[in-house]
Design an enzyme around this catalytic site. Structure first.
Site, PDB file in Angstrom:
ATOM      1  N   ASP A 162      16.828  -1.086  -4.837  1.00  0.00           N
ATOM      2  CA  ASP A 162      15.541  -1.590  -4.356  1.00  0.00           C
ATOM      3  C   ASP A 162      15.270  -2.927  -5.047  1.00  0.00           C
ATOM      4  O   ASP A 162      15.290  -3.006  -6.277  1.00  0.00           O
ATOM      5  CB  ASP A 162      14.423  -0.593  -4.686  1.00  0.00           C
ATOM      6  N   ASP A 191      11.751  -5.159  -1.039  1.00  0.00           N
ATOM      7  CA  ASP A 191      10.332  -4.814  -1.052  1.00  0.00           C
ATOM      8  C   ASP A 191       9.482  -6.009  -0.632  1.00  0.00           C
ATOM      9  O   ASP A 191       9.647  -7.119  -1.160  1.00  0.00           O
ATOM     10  CB  ASP A 191       9.949  -4.363  -2.465  1.00  0.00           C
ATOM     11  N   GLU A 195      11.575  -4.815   3.909  1.00  0.00           N
ATOM     12  CA  GLU A 195      10.235  -4.274   4.141  1.00  0.00           C
ATOM     13  C   GLU A 195       9.357  -5.475   4.471  1.00  0.00           C
ATOM     14  O   GLU A 195       9.144  -6.353   3.629  1.00  0.00           O
ATOM     15  CB  GLU A 195       9.703  -3.557   2.906  1.00  0.00           C
ATOM     16  N   HIS A 252       8.200   6.648   0.891  1.00  0.00           N
ATOM     17  CA  HIS A 252       7.355   6.890  -0.279  1.00  0.00           C
ATOM     18  C   HIS A 252       5.947   6.333  -0.134  1.00  0.00           C
ATOM     19  O   HIS A 252       5.080   6.628  -0.959  1.00  0.00           O
ATOM     20  CB  HIS A 252       8.013   6.270  -1.515  1.00  0.00           C
ATOM     21  N   ASP A 253       5.714   5.511   0.894  1.00  0.00           N
ATOM     22  CA  ASP A 253       4.415   4.873   1.092  1.00  0.00           C
ATOM     23  C   ASP A 253       3.602   5.500   2.222  1.00  0.00           C
ATOM     24  O   ASP A 253       2.584   4.930   2.638  1.00  0.00           O
ATOM     25  CB  ASP A 253       4.605   3.383   1.401  1.00  0.00           C
TER      26      ASP A 253
END
Length: 585
Positions: A98, A206, A265, A341-342
């Site tokens: 990540d 991210d 993302e 996870h969000d």
């Protein structure tokens, strides 16, 4: 359509703090991940994506990084990562890291230098601005942008020592890097090379579309209403003016050397041409991005994430059909996902997570995802049909996420004297909190769901339903229908067996708009035409098949282990939350 290994790969996302604890501190760790590689391999996983496990103060669960080249001690060591890569390689699997480089932690050495004085060489590594002054001369933020994880707060943080504000879009603990500075970009490239040289196969990037800001830093429109001081400023930093330049530089200086897989993302971007520019085969900077239309389906348009609106099956059909067709026609590539996870758990969000229908809802969603084109992402526990935790959990004690905590504090401040509105805000929290995806992985019916040993207190409470919903129970092959995990395993195998259809094939939605059913046909060069019919309702439905469709054989469904006995033409009867897959004549 060109074939590539990363298009066919199935990616499994691990949230490390919640996956498996092996040292008794209540936090998941890298050795715990390594101990479960056979579980993932057996499921059909090719790539393991681990959310940030770098050194961090954990203000935002590892997305505030204080050292990009060191693993946080709560997760293990750099040597543990080396061993993880080695064990993955033995199983023909890969590791995706990540990359969080829109911002760092306030405790990163770069920022400690930057904030030490205005003359420090690293001052320009971050975004510093002089304050505005109110009528009393007190410092005020340079503009009215709101914080992303707490929209009641400013996106700027005041530093009293140097009498300037630094931009911190997410939280004050996460100062934004200044990508205008070439030294910052070179440092990011160095970090990327470091982990790729250690054996990583690529990156999930991210909020990578926030790295370029409009250098005028103008005020945002007052979209949250006249009574609010701060407002979302995304217009001035989402897919900013130099984003593509920066991403092309990463591609040319780093990624192409390694043939790395990349997924961006990129929240807040909706423009088709802008997305295709990013992911177009050959010329795009990234292999794919996460398109958030499905996970934003219940957000109020133009508002922040923590809002609620009703959605319909036709909304889902429109979104899926749009992006399947766009990527086929414009030579781009999709990511396929509905959970991470969000976001809250998908079975609770899109179907019915009651004890009666949880398995059917979860397998319906699995059937949809395993039959859509794009690189497929499975979030830990999704393959078990893990669901949201109960509404009875206490927001002040059981919720851990900074977004949820800020949201509830704001709600109490604004609506503490309005029980009706506060109840509405509580409903938003219960439905949308990121915490739902972060409860410990449910491995078995033993103490702490097998996440940690008996007597250990996990960092976050285990969901109350772990005795019924867990991996050990679902691995048993002793019922008339498949468990959620077994259904996923079969679906992933079928996807790879018929990759010409489900990965590279054509897509066409079929049938008239419906309040219950979403259906589509996938067509491959070798395996022919396949029909997917999904009943997104808790009702018995008779679905009228288009007259030009005739089923040769129903191959699979989520109500039975074997092949189905259903009508092959005219209409087909569907149970609540039933999904079926058939081969067409």
């Amino acid at each position: 359509m060109a074939e590539s290994w990363w298009k066919e790969a199935v990616v499994y996302q691990v949230y490390p703090s919640s996956f498996k604890d092996t040292n008794g501190d209540g936090w998941g760790d890298i050795k715990g991940i390594t101990s479960k590689l056979d579980y993932m391999k057996d499921l059909g996983i090719d790539i393991l994506w681990v959310s940030p496990m770098y050194k961090s103060p954990q203000a935002d669960m590892g997305y505030d990084i204080s050292d990009y080249k060191s693993i946080d001690p709560i997760y293990g060591t750099n040597e543990d990562v080396d061993n993880l890569v080695s064990e993955l390689k033995k199983r023909g699997m890969k590791l995706m890291m990540d990359l969080v480089v829109n911002h760092t932690s306030e405790e990163h050495a770069w920022f400690l230098e930057s904030r030490s004085s205005k003359s420090n060489p690293k001052r320009s590594w971050y975004i510093w601005k002089d304050p505005k002054r109110d009528e009393d001369g007190k410092p005020q933020p340079p503009n009215n942008w709101s914080q992303i994880l707490g929209d009641a707060n400013s996106a700027w943080t005041y530093d009293e020592k140097t009498d300037q504000y630094y931009l911190s879009l997410f939280t004050p603990e996460q100062p934004d890097l200044n990508w205008e500075n070439p030294d910052v970009r070179a440092a990011v490239h160095d970090v990327m090379n470091f982990w790729l040289d250690k054996g990583a196969c690529g990156y999930r990037m991210d909020v990578i579309n926030l790295i370029s800001k409009d250098q005028r830093f103008p005020d945002a429109e007052p979209s949250l209403g006249p009574g609010r001081k701060y407002h979302p400023g995304g217009k001035y930093y989402v897919n900013g003016p130099r984003m593509h330049e920066y991403l092309q530089e990463i591609k040319q200086k780093v990624l192409e050397k390694y043939g790395a897989i990349t997924v961006g993302e990129m929240p807040g971007v909706r423009d088709v041409e802008e997305i295709i520019r990013t992911v177009k085969s050959g010329t795009g900077e990234l292999n794919m991005i996460f398109i958030f239309d499905i996970v934003d389906i219940d957000n109020m348009p133009g508002k922040v994430r923590m809002t609620l609106q009703e959605w319909s099956v036709n909304d889902l059909r429109r979104i899926v059909s749009k992006w399947q067709r766009v990527m086929i026609e414009k030579d781009g590539w999709n990511s396929v996902f509905i959970e991470n996870h969000d976001n809250p758990r998908s079975v609770s969000r899109y179907t019915d997570d009651s004890d009666t229908y949880r398995t059917y809802g979860a397998t319906l969603l699995a059937l949809m995802q395993t039959t859509l084109s794009g690189t497929l992402y499975v979030y830990q526990g999704e393959e078990l049909g893990m669901r949201n935790f109960p509404k009875s959990w206490d927001p002040l004690k059981d919720y851990k996420d900074i977004e949820a905590i800020n949201f509830w504090k704001k709600s109490l401040d604004l609506y503490g004297d309005d029980p009706e509105e506060l109840a509405r805000q509580r409903k938003v929290l219960e439905r949308k909190a990121r915490d739902h995806a972060r409860t410990p992985m449910q491995w078995n019916a033993g103490p702490n769901a097998g996440f940690a040993d008996e007597g250990v207190k996990p960092w976050m409470r285990v969901n109350d339903d772990y005795r019924e919903v867990n991996a050990e129970e679902q691995l048993r092959d002793d019922s008339e229908s498949l468990s959620v995990r077994q259904f996923w395993q079969r679906g992933l195998a079928n996807r790879k067996m018929h990759k010409d259809v489900f990965i590279y094939g054509d897509f066409e939605d079929v049938g008239p708009p419906s309040e219950e059913v979403f259906a589509y046909v996938r067509t491959g060069k070798e395996s022919g035409k396949w029909l997917v019919v999904l009943n997104f309702s808790g009702k018995e439905v008779d679905w009228a098949m288009p007259k030009d469709i005739e089923v040769q054989e129903w191959m699979a469904g989520n109500y039975t282990k074997g092949k189905l006995e259903k009508s092959l033409r005219d209409s087909v009867a569907l149970h609540p939350w039933e999904g079926i897959l058939g081969r067409l004549i």
